[in-house]
Design an enzyme around this catalytic site. Structure first.
Site, PDB file in Angstrom:
ATOM      1  N   HIS A  12       0.807  -1.227   0.000  1.00 48.37           N
ATOM      2  CA  HIS A  12       0.000   0.000   0.000  1.00 48.37           C
ATOM      3  C   HIS A  12       0.837   1.272   0.000  1.00 48.37           C
ATOM      4  O   HIS A  12       0.291   2.372  -0.115  1.00 48.37           O
ATOM      5  CB  HIS A  12      -1.031  -0.015   1.134  1.00 48.37           C
ATOM      6  N   CYS A  21       0.733   5.788  12.542  1.00 43.79           N
ATOM      7  CA  CYS A  21       0.438   5.075  13.791  1.00 43.79           C
ATOM      8  C   CYS A  21       0.565   6.013  14.993  1.00 43.79           C
ATOM      9  O   CYS A  21      -0.025   5.769  16.019  1.00 43.79           O
ATOM     10  CB  CYS A  21       1.387   3.898  13.966  1.00 43.79           C
TER      11      CYS A  21
END
Ligand code: PLP
Length: 380
Positions: free
Chosen positions: A203, A329
């Site tokens: 991705h 994240c």
């Protein structure tokens, strides 16, 4: 501005149209389980193996050295943990600027008492100190793995991978590199670069999410980390994600075939963005290596202290601009990320990571630079 601008391509990228077509073709015509021995299974097996061949060829590896995983997170966990559990690695040398999937795995390994974990000091521009690495390897011959990322996902600094690989070979230790941000951007020839393990994630190069692979050099094979069926030649159990694998191979093929042209575009966007920010905003700074050893798609910008500094990302979002305050994240955490802390960044300044793709344009650069100037110069 009445359209959205996406400058967060180090987090994830949109699928290329050709990748969507390749995935759709698998969804419609190849639903079989690649492990089944009947017609449907064999057809699915064929496309998985074709994809493996494509990826191996693009990296100048052999097909037996590519293993599909669910993500780079899994690939990194697999290498680090399998080597200490099963292959007698007793020491891991890494750096404090690695992605959390490496750092948190290392912390767990250390807590379990499975291996000694040491972090190299990093320079202000984010380079791990390779002289320290060499002296550590010279000092003792504990079975060691060196794990250093190819290109940093927050500040773009690139490892001197050839030199690192040379040092590791010289002292007979294993070398793993998280190549997530570099694959598809930096030419990689695994016959020339003697890294033992490399991880990648589709991705990040316009492929699908939830698909990655790990390269394992023939002479540095590891034991399986996930147990179950005999998939991936017994190395990684679990039915293969056929859609993802085919999409990933197509995306990597496109990235590598157009690499030079794409990089010219990315470098151009990055350089005009820098110029415009310098011209419009006083005391602007850039994090990471600003010379040649930097990924072409990442620019980490450090803004002078400002009353509304903490709201900058949110105000950009309101203005239709998506960017990131660190790795995805870590988004939402207001203190400097572990990477910025490791390079000694001044935490009174707000940092934003802008990351580009081939779909971005010079007009978007102009608009974002303009908006940033407006947001950082407002006084009330
Ligand atoms: N390593 C680096 C350098 C990354 O940037 C990322 C994703 O942000 C990962 C690992 C994790 O990859 P995945 O999303 O495939 O788990």
């Amino acid at each position: 501005m009445n359209r959205r601008i996406y400058f967060d391509n180090a987090s994830t990228t949109p699928l290329h149209e050709e990748v969507k077509i390749a995935i759709k073709e698998v969804m419609e015509n190849h639903f079989g389980n690649p492990s089944s021995i009947h017609f449907h299974g064999r057809r699915a097996r064929t496309i998985v193996e074709q994809s493996r061949k494509t990826i191996a060829k693009l990296l100048n590896a052999s097909v037996g050295e590519i293993f599909f995983t669910s993500s780079a997170t899994e690939a990194n966990n697999m290498i680090l943990k399998s080597l200490v559990f099963e292959s007698g690695i007793k020491r891991i040398i890494s750096s404090p600027t690695e992605h959390h999937c490496v750092l948190h795995s290392l912390e767990w390994i250390r807590q379990m008492g499975m291996a000694e974990v040491t972090y190299l000091p990093v320079t202000k521009s984010g380079h791990p100190d390779l002289d320290v690495l060499e002296s550590m390897l010279k000092e003792n011959n504990t079975p060691t793995l060196v794990s250093l990322m190819y290109g940093n996902n927050e500040i773009g600094t690139m490892l001197d991978i050839e030199n690192t690989a040379r040092i590791c070979r010289l002292y007979g230790v294993l070398f793993h590199s998280d190549a997530v941000q570099a694959i598809g951007k930096i030419p990689i020839d695994l016959q020339k670069t003697t890294v033992d393990y490399l991880s990648a994630s589709a991705h990040k190069f316009h492929g699908p999410k939830g698909t990655g692979f790990v390269y394992i050099r023939q002479e540095s094979m590891v034991k399986p980390f996930i147990h179950g069926g005999a998939q991936e030649r017994n190395m990684r159990a679990g039915t293969e994600n056929t859609y993802g694998i085919v999409g990933m191979a197509k995306a990597l093929e496109m990235a590598i075939q157009n690499l030079e042209q794409n990089n010219r575009h990315l470098e151009y966007l990055k350089s005009i963005f820098k110029q415009k920010l310098i011209a419009k905003i006083k005391d602007i700074q850039f994090n990471g290596d600003q010379k040649n050893n930097s990924l072409p798609h990442i620019l980490s910008v450090s803004f002078p202290p400002h009353r509304n500094g903490d709201l900058l990302i949110m105000n950009l979002d309101i203005a239709g601009i998506s960017a990131s305050s660190g790795s995805a994240c870590a988004s939402g955490v207001e203190s400097d990320s572990h990477v910025l802390q490791a390079i000694g960044h001044d935490s009174t300044r707000k940092t934003i990571r802008f990351s580009f793709s081939v779909y971005n344009t010079p007009e978007e650069i102009e608009d974002v630079a303009e908006k940033l100037a407006e947001l950082t110069q407002e006084t009330s």
